[in-house]
Design an enzyme around this catalytic site. Sequence first.
Site, PDB file in Angstrom:
ATOM      1  N   GLU A  49      33.031  51.900  44.332  1.00 23.13           N
ATOM      2  CA  GLU A  49      32.344  50.615  44.452  1.00 23.13           C
ATOM      3  C   GLU A  49      32.108  50.250  45.923  1.00 23.13           C
ATOM      4  O   GLU A  49      31.015  49.803  46.292  1.00 23.13           O
ATOM      5  CB  GLU A  49      33.171  49.515  43.779  1.00 23.13           C
ATOM      6  CG  GLU A  49      33.392  49.720  42.295  1.00 23.13           C
ATOM      7  CD  GLU A  49      34.716  50.402  41.984  1.00 23.13           C
ATOM      8  OE1 GLU A  49      35.258  50.145  40.902  1.00 23.13           O
ATOM      9  OE2 GLU A  49      35.200  51.200  42.825  1.00 23.13           O
ATOM     10  N   HIS A  78      41.322  18.585  33.262  1.00 22.14           N
ATOM     11  CA  HIS A  78      40.298  18.236  32.295  1.00 22.14           C
ATOM     12  C   HIS A  78      39.766  19.469  31.577  1.00 22.14           C
ATOM     13  O   HIS A  78      38.685  19.428  30.981  1.00 22.14           O
ATOM     14  CB  HIS A  78      39.158  17.489  32.992  1.00 22.14           C
ATOM     15  CG  HIS A  78      39.605  16.197  33.598  1.00 22.14           C
ATOM     16  ND1 HIS A  78      39.576  15.010  32.897  1.00 22.14           N
ATOM     17  CD2 HIS A  78      40.134  15.908  34.817  1.00 22.14           C
ATOM     18  CE1 HIS A  78      40.055  14.039  33.667  1.00 22.14           C
ATOM     19  NE2 HIS A  78      40.403  14.560  34.834  1.00 22.14           N
ATOM     20  N   LYS A 125      38.400  54.412  35.909  1.00 20.00           N
ATOM     21  CA  LYS A 125      37.524  54.934  36.960  1.00 20.00           C
ATOM     22  C   LYS A 125      37.185  56.406  36.714  1.00 20.00           C
ATOM     23  O   LYS A 125      36.049  56.844  36.938  1.00 20.00           O
ATOM     24  CB  LYS A 125      38.185  54.749  38.328  1.00 20.00           C
ATOM     25  CG  LYS A 125      38.320  53.295  38.739  1.00 20.00           C
ATOM     26  CD  LYS A 125      38.635  53.128  40.205  1.00 20.00           C
ATOM     27  CE  LYS A 125      40.010  53.568  40.566  1.00 20.00           C
ATOM     28  NZ  LYS A 125      40.346  53.269  41.985  1.00 20.00           N
ATOM     29  N   GLY A 174      47.346  48.468  48.960  1.00 21.48           N
ATOM     30  CA  GLY A 174      46.158  47.621  49.027  1.00 21.48           C
ATOM     31  C   GLY A 174      46.427  46.147  48.822  1.00 21.48           C
ATOM     32  O   GLY A 174      45.958  45.300  49.580  1.00 21.48           O
ATOM     33  N   ARG A 175      47.203  45.793  47.798  1.00 19.51           N
ATOM     34  CA  ARG A 175      47.432  44.375  47.514  1.00 19.51           C
ATOM     35  C   ARG A 175      48.441  43.748  48.463  1.00 19.51           C
ATOM     36  O   ARG A 175      48.697  42.550  48.390  1.00 19.51           O
ATOM     37  CB  ARG A 175      47.852  44.189  46.060  1.00 19.51           C
ATOM     38  CG  ARG A 175      49.091  44.946  45.651  1.00 19.51           C
ATOM     39  CD  ARG A 175      49.238  44.970  44.128  1.00 19.51           C
ATOM     40  NE  ARG A 175      50.319  45.820  43.669  1.00 19.51           N
ATOM     41  CZ  ARG A 175      50.233  47.143  43.555  1.00 19.51           C
ATOM     42  NH1 ARG A 175      49.115  47.765  43.886  1.00 19.51           N
ATOM     43  NH2 ARG A 175      51.253  47.846  43.108  1.00 19.51           N
ATOM     44  N   LYS A 190      41.141  52.027  51.705  1.00 21.48           N
ATOM     45  CA  LYS A 190      42.290  52.810  52.152  1.00 21.48           C
ATOM     46  C   LYS A 190      41.919  54.280  52.295  1.00 21.48           C
ATOM     47  O   LYS A 190      42.239  54.913  53.291  1.00 21.48           O
ATOM     48  CB  LYS A 190      43.450  52.636  51.173  1.00 21.48           C
ATOM     49  CG  LYS A 190      44.743  53.296  51.632  1.00 21.48           C
ATOM     50  CD  LYS A 190      45.906  52.907  50.730  1.00 21.48           C
ATOM     51  CE  LYS A 190      47.213  53.492  51.271  1.00 21.48           C
ATOM     52  NZ  LYS A 190      48.376  53.056  50.468  1.00 21.48           N
ATOM     53  N   GLU A 244      49.171  43.768  38.820  1.00 23.77           N
ATOM     54  CA  GLU A 244      49.046  45.173  39.204  1.00 23.77           C
ATOM     55  C   GLU A 244      50.387  45.735  39.659  1.00 23.77           C
ATOM     56  O   GLU A 244      50.689  46.907  39.438  1.00 23.77           O
ATOM     57  CB  GLU A 244      48.001  45.354  40.307  1.00 23.77           C
ATOM     58  CG  GLU A 244      47.638  46.806  40.566  1.00 23.77           C
ATOM     59  CD  GLU A 244      46.394  46.967  41.415  1.00 23.77           C
ATOM     60  OE1 GLU A 244      45.276  46.883  40.866  1.00 23.77           O
ATOM     61  OE2 GLU A 244      46.525  47.179  42.634  1.00 23.77           O
TER      62      GLU A 244
END
Length: 511
Positions: free
Chosen positions: A204, A374, A484, A257-258, A198, A343
């Site tokens: 990262e 399982h 961060k 973003g999400r 964005k 978030e």
Amino acid sequence: MTSSDTSAVWERLQAIETRTLGDLFAADADRVEKLSQRIEFEVPGDGTNGMLLDWSKTHLDDGLLDGFEALADAAGFAEAREALFAGGIVNPTEGRPATHGAMRGSGTEADVEEAEALLARMGMLVEAIHQGALGEVKHLIHIGIGGSALGPDLAVDALTRDLKLVDVHVVSNIDGLALEQAFAACDPAATLIAVASKTFTTTETMTNAASALKWLEENGVSDPSGRVVALTANPERAVEWGVDETRILPFPESVGGRYSLWSSIGFPVALAVGMDDFRAMLAGAQAIDTHFRQTEGRTNGPLLAAFADQYYSRLRGCQTRAVFAYDERLALLPDYLQQLEMESNGKSVTADGKPVDGPTAPITWGGVGTDAQHAVFQLLHQGTHLVPVDFIASIAPGDDLDPAHHKALLMNCFAQGAALMSGRKSHDPARNYPGDRPSAMILVDDLDAAMLGALIAFHEHRTFANAVLMGINPFDQFGVELGKEIAKQLGSGEGQFDPSTNALMEAAGLR
């Protein structure tokens, strides 16, 4: 809305007697009909698709539903929903609207027009790439993190099991192993790099992007920057970084973003499956927008789901919610929902900055059936935790094998919900199943691009509805910033840190 308005409703809800699922079914022959609904939608050129929502195996009853509808009124749900689609400031801490709905045609006229123009721009670039304008393109390495990676990763994985026009590798982790794995699978001469950020400053993402350019250069690509597509709300920064304007696909600052899969962040999806399928995904999401906007109270699917969420987290003290997709194509859905829900609603203050007066988002987790049966289902059936479960399955199979495969898959899915509810009494404590454990079912006709869009939009609106009922802001995420900031301080050698952190830095040879 005032806190006293909602507090009074919560007090009434807390006073309602808890009944077992068995008693609820025995007392109401119409229970399944009351707590189930089917949402159908038309996708141009693709016919009708639909989803069945069954919340009858939850502890909701008429009294609770009346109470939660009163809570929605007291919390100003209708007004908040209107503000969401009308471009109102629904993210007060950052002073922004949330216009992700406009990306799929649900919003103000101006926002929808802007979104359509941006979509057309992306479509032209996708078509040009498919036609060879950038040379042979077999692979795309999509670099992002958070919502810039989780959404594309989910959609590409779900929709390319049968056919992919371009092989897409999504890389989010700063761990170099993730990037090296993508390099190993790609021919650098036939690879594009998509950088999704964005701000175009995410540490990262930009570190991985620089390494990807170096990989292209070291493998004989003469113009590495010419192989980069930027997906960003900060196109000026992308130009400074070296991306040509013709390969920059912007999206609005008001798209979080999400919630950004519907914007140019969806570029890798469109490149992998084509713009027709990408538009179908948008159309499916818009169909849920329409349902969410036009349906009231308990007949509103996402709002009903939020009523159940609030019941279990607030009134029953459940700290987690599990999601199990009985469809290999939705293997990444629990990961996607973790970010969307935790978030968005993992907050401890209300939208006006006051401490919340109850629990907010539960921990979202899950897996894929039948594998999870399982592994973690032992705890669900016989453990001491009460965990509400969502099951998601498709009536149409995603494979061409013997129908026995899909029949067994669906029977296992339905059996788990039945077993959680009914349990089984035994004189042997180790073989006793207490039952009365809740689950909900989302059963879709077929998991195509439109249905994937509908499923994601359903959960977006469920998340928003939960936020309104709790009085919090689901569109900021300051909680991700502190770590961060401290990482940058550690890297620069600035700041004072605790003895443990200092010792770890020394042990790792970082100081």
